[in-house]
Enzyme design. Structure first.
Site, PDB file in Angstrom:
ATOM      1  N   HIS A  18      31.871  15.232 -78.002  1.00 19.14           N
ATOM      2  CA  HIS A  18      30.887  16.247 -77.592  1.00 19.14           C
ATOM      3  C   HIS A  18      29.859  16.462 -78.689  1.00 19.14           C
ATOM      4  O   HIS A  18      28.670  16.572 -78.423  1.00 19.14           O
ATOM      5  CB  HIS A  18      31.586  17.570 -77.249  1.00 19.14           C
ATOM      6  N   ASP A 115      26.967  22.556 -73.684  1.00 14.25           N
ATOM      7  CA  ASP A 115      27.547  21.381 -73.030  1.00 14.25           C
ATOM      8  C   ASP A 115      28.505  21.829 -71.917  1.00 14.25           C
ATOM      9  O   ASP A 115      28.625  23.020 -71.625  1.00 14.25           O
ATOM     10  CB  ASP A 115      28.155  20.405 -74.051  1.00 14.25           C
ATOM     11  N   HIS A 365      38.006   2.364 -73.584  1.00 18.89           N
ATOM     12  CA  HIS A 365      38.555   3.347 -72.643  1.00 18.89           C
ATOM     13  C   HIS A 365      37.451   3.930 -71.756  1.00 18.89           C
ATOM     14  O   HIS A 365      37.719   4.754 -70.893  1.00 18.89           O
ATOM     15  CB  HIS A 365      39.275   4.469 -73.407  1.00 18.89           C
ATOM     16  N   TRP A 368      32.160   8.061 -72.403  1.00 19.15           N
ATOM     17  CA  TRP A 368      30.744   7.796 -72.128  1.00 19.15           C
ATOM     18  C   TRP A 368      29.965   7.427 -73.395  1.00 19.15           C
ATOM     19  O   TRP A 368      29.055   6.605 -73.354  1.00 19.15           O
ATOM     20  CB  TRP A 368      30.107   8.955 -71.376  1.00 19.15           C
ATOM     21  N   ALA A 388      40.301  11.758 -68.361  1.00 23.53           N
ATOM     22  CA  ALA A 388      39.026  12.440 -68.067  1.00 23.53           C
ATOM     23  C   ALA A 388      38.269  11.710 -66.948  1.00 23.53           C
ATOM     24  O   ALA A 388      38.864  11.356 -65.937  1.00 23.53           O
ATOM     25  CB  ALA A 388      38.186  12.577 -69.333  1.00 23.53           C
TER      26      ALA A 388
HETATM   27  N1  UDP Z   1      34.377   6.425 -82.671  1.00 26.22           N
HETATM   28  C1  UDP Z   1      34.190   5.804 -83.893  1.00 26.22           C
HETATM   29  N2  UDP Z   1      35.230   5.106 -84.424  1.00 26.22           N
HETATM   30  C2  UDP Z   1      36.445   4.992 -83.811  1.00 26.22           C
HETATM   31  C3  UDP Z   1      36.615   5.622 -82.548  1.00 26.22           C
HETATM   32  C4  UDP Z   1      35.561   6.319 -82.008  1.00 26.22           C
HETATM   33  O1  UDP Z   1      33.115   5.879 -84.492  1.00 26.22           O
HETATM   34  O2  UDP Z   1      37.331   4.336 -84.356  1.00 26.22           O
HETATM   35  C5  UDP Z   1      33.242   7.171 -82.075  1.00 26.22           C
HETATM   36  C6  UDP Z   1      32.547   6.331 -81.035  1.00 26.22           C
HETATM   37  O3  UDP Z   1      31.539   5.531 -81.641  1.00 26.22           O
HETATM   38  C7  UDP Z   1      31.988   7.380 -80.079  1.00 26.22           C
HETATM   39  C8  UDP Z   1      32.977   8.540 -80.183  1.00 26.22           C
HETATM   40  O4  UDP Z   1      33.706   8.329 -81.397  1.00 26.22           O
HETATM   41  O5  UDP Z   1      30.708   7.794 -80.498  1.00 26.22           O
HETATM   42  C9  UDP Z   1      33.968   8.582 -79.038  1.00 26.22           C
HETATM   43  O6  UDP Z   1      33.351   9.135 -77.912  1.00 26.22           O
HETATM   44  P1  UDP Z   1      33.707   8.656 -76.447  1.00 26.22           P
HETATM   45  O7  UDP Z   1      32.878   9.480 -75.513  1.00 26.22           O
HETATM   46  O8  UDP Z   1      33.560   7.191 -76.315  1.00 26.22           O
HETATM   47  O9  UDP Z   1      35.230   8.947 -76.249  1.00 26.22           O
HETATM   48  P2  UDP Z   1      36.171  10.199 -76.538  1.00 26.22           P
HETATM   49  O10 UDP Z   1      36.613  10.066 -77.931  1.00 26.22           O
HETATM   50  O11 UDP Z   1      35.354  11.456 -76.281  1.00 26.22           O
HETATM   51  O12 UDP Z   1      37.277  10.000 -75.564  1.00 26.22           O
END
Ligand code: UDP
Length: 482
Positions: A18, A115, A365, A368, A388
């Site tokens: 977020h 948000d 996964h 977004w 989600a």
């Molecule tokens: N991310 C990262 N390194 C990791 C895992 C995730 O930088 O090892 C960052 C990724 O680039 C993205 C965010 O964390 O910007 C994850 O957001 P996303 O919406 O894909 O998934 P969520 O974590 O909310 O399920």
């Protein structure tokens, strides 16, 4: 007191997924649309303040990040509370500090952007006579599903949740039960459905709805959201596609993984990561390890200790085998794969990795942010949704956009098998022939065009900025008249 320079307050709910897009929206408003921006960040503790996302944005001109006092919800939740319910609680508990923080501002903003989990703060915006916007950090399709929710009656809910019939949404393709939202699946957290329904009711009370998508990515859904024959009668407020808002690549990073990528051929490496929180079961982790090995492709895998989906969680301990392979991966995995693979524990510099020319595919996964980071780099995907709205994202990537493959439906559940994983990895890395890479590159060009000056998303934000200016002038005229 208000000045005549537009000033927007943004409210970010807990979680990197977020905070990252909210910060990117703030940066865009400050850098391209002449705003001063204050981002209020809600978090369970103060550690987020040390994250690079927080500190790098704090250093920018016209952008200020304010960590609201950490919120303690331990007395309000129990072991059945889902992550979403906890998020909602934290946002609710943070409302008094948000109110105090806004009223203490010397130059009070005329606009509040919240948000998905911050929609209760729209009432705070009203108290201060501010324009109010909701920023959906996901797709227009997810927005459509959420605002449609309050219009669903018990019969439709039963047909979807229990009888597993597709969910019809006016003007959109139905959502298959297999791809549905968590709120229809969670049988233990009774408040989840009610909270989402409330959010679905509150979103249309905003003056505008910003979405991290762009016109050419979801034209029919955006149309359905505006058209009174479909969801337009529910949405009411204008919908502004403003994306893709993604974190830019940082300054030259010298990590081991980036050095290793520098030695691999172009578009030869598959990157495997399940977002900031995604965790696989022990059985699935084993199948994935074997799948990567069987595929014979180069890989970077961000590995987390597995957790079986038992509510109490069942972490394995982190001890390693003789060659350093953690004991939750097949014995000898490091030895057998060290010449073509790299395992990164817990967290990797994802935007840098996806932007590297050696990366040719992404097992994701379908969060977004990750999806957008893949699209802006023209990288095709293996879609592996976990929770989600990720199932809906995966369906869009595979069926509408044609830039991803995903596993066959497994009616009996269970893990995705190693052979299928190996096949999917190979088909993405070798996707020159099957059109996925070409399509991914087309999307990449469309995404870049949307945010350029004159592009559809840039124009959307210009319209929002105009509305804020008008509001500001009316407020200052009123103040002068008073
Ligand atoms: N991310 C990262 N390194 C990791 C895992 C995730 O930088 O090892 C960052 C990724 O680039 C993205 C965010 O964390 O910007 C994850 O957001 P996303 O919406 O894909 O998934 P969520 O974590 O909310 O399920």
């Amino acid at each position: 007191m208000r000045t005549l320079k537009p000033h927007a307050a943004l409210l970010a709910s807990p979680g990197m997924g977020h905070l990252i897009p909210v910060v990117e929206l703030g940066k865009r408003l400050a850098a391209h649309h002449g705003f001063d921006v204050t981002i209020f960040v809600v978090a369970p503790d103060s550690s987020i303040g040390e994250s690079p996302v927080f500190s790098s944005a704090s250093a920018l001109n016209h952008l200020k990040l304010v960590l609201l006092p950490p919120v303690d919800i331990s007395g309000l939740t129990d072991s059945t509370s889902s992550v979403v319910t906890q998020l909602v609680m934290m946002m609710r508990e943070a409302l008094p500090s948000l109110r105090t923080a806004i009223s203490a501002m010397r130059a009070r903003p005329a606009t509040l952007v919240v948000d998905l989990f911050g929609t209760e703060a729209l009432a705070v915006a009203e108290e201060f006579d501010m324009l109010k916007y909701v920023f959906i950090t996901s797709t227009a399709r997810f927005l459509a599903a959420t605002i449609h929710l309050p219009t669903i009656d018990g019969k439709v809910e039963h047909e979807h949740r229990i009888m597993k019939r597709p969910l019809e949404i006016p003007g959109l393709e139905p959502v298959r039960f297999e791809d549905t939202l968590d709120l229809f699946l969670d049988q233990t957290d009774k408040s989840l459905y009610a909270e989402y329904t409330r959010i679905g009711r509150e979103i249309p009370t905003a003056d505008g709805i910003l979405v991290n998508t762009w016109q050419d990515l979801e034209p029919s859904t955006l149309h359905a959201l505006e058209d009174d024959k479909f969801l337009g009668r529910v949405t009411k407020a204008p919908v502004y596609p403003v994306g893709p808002l993604v974190r830019p690549v940082g300054p030259n990073s010298k990590s081991e993984v980036m050095n290793w990528l520098g030695m691999q051929p172009v578009e030869s490496v598959i990157y495997v990561s399940f977002g900031s929180g995604g965790t696989l079961s022990a059985e699935q982790t084993t199948e994935l390890a074997w799948g990567l090995e069987l595929s014979q492709q180069r890989f970077v895998w961000v590995v987390r200790p597995p957790m079986d989906d038992d509510a109490s969680g069942n972490f394995f301990n982190g001890s390693n085998g003789q060659d350093g392979t953690p004991n939750y991966l097949p014995g000898g995995f490091y030895t057998r794969t060290h010449d073509r693979g790299m395992v990164v524990p817990m967290w990797a510099p994802q935007t840098e990795i996806l932007a590297h020319e050696s990366v040719g595919g992404f097992v994701s996964h379908c969060g977004w942010n990750s999806t957008l980071e893949s699209i802006v780099n023209g990288v095709p995907m293996v879609a592996w949704p976990l929770y989600a709205e990720q199932g809906m994202n995966a369906a869009m990537l595979v069926e509408k956009l044609g830039t991803a493959v995903r596993s066959r439906m497994r009616p009996a559940g269970g893990p995705i098998g190693r052979e299928e994983i190996a096949d999917m990895v190979r088909s993405v890395i070798n996707s020159k022939g099957n059109g996925m890479r070409t399509r991914a590159k087309e999307l990449q060009r469309g995404a870049a065009g949307a945010v350029l000056e004159g592009g559809s998303s840039h124009n959307s934000l210009t319209r929002v900025a105009k509305e804020c200016e008008v509001k500001l002038h009316s407020l200052s005229a009123r103040a002068l008249g008073a």
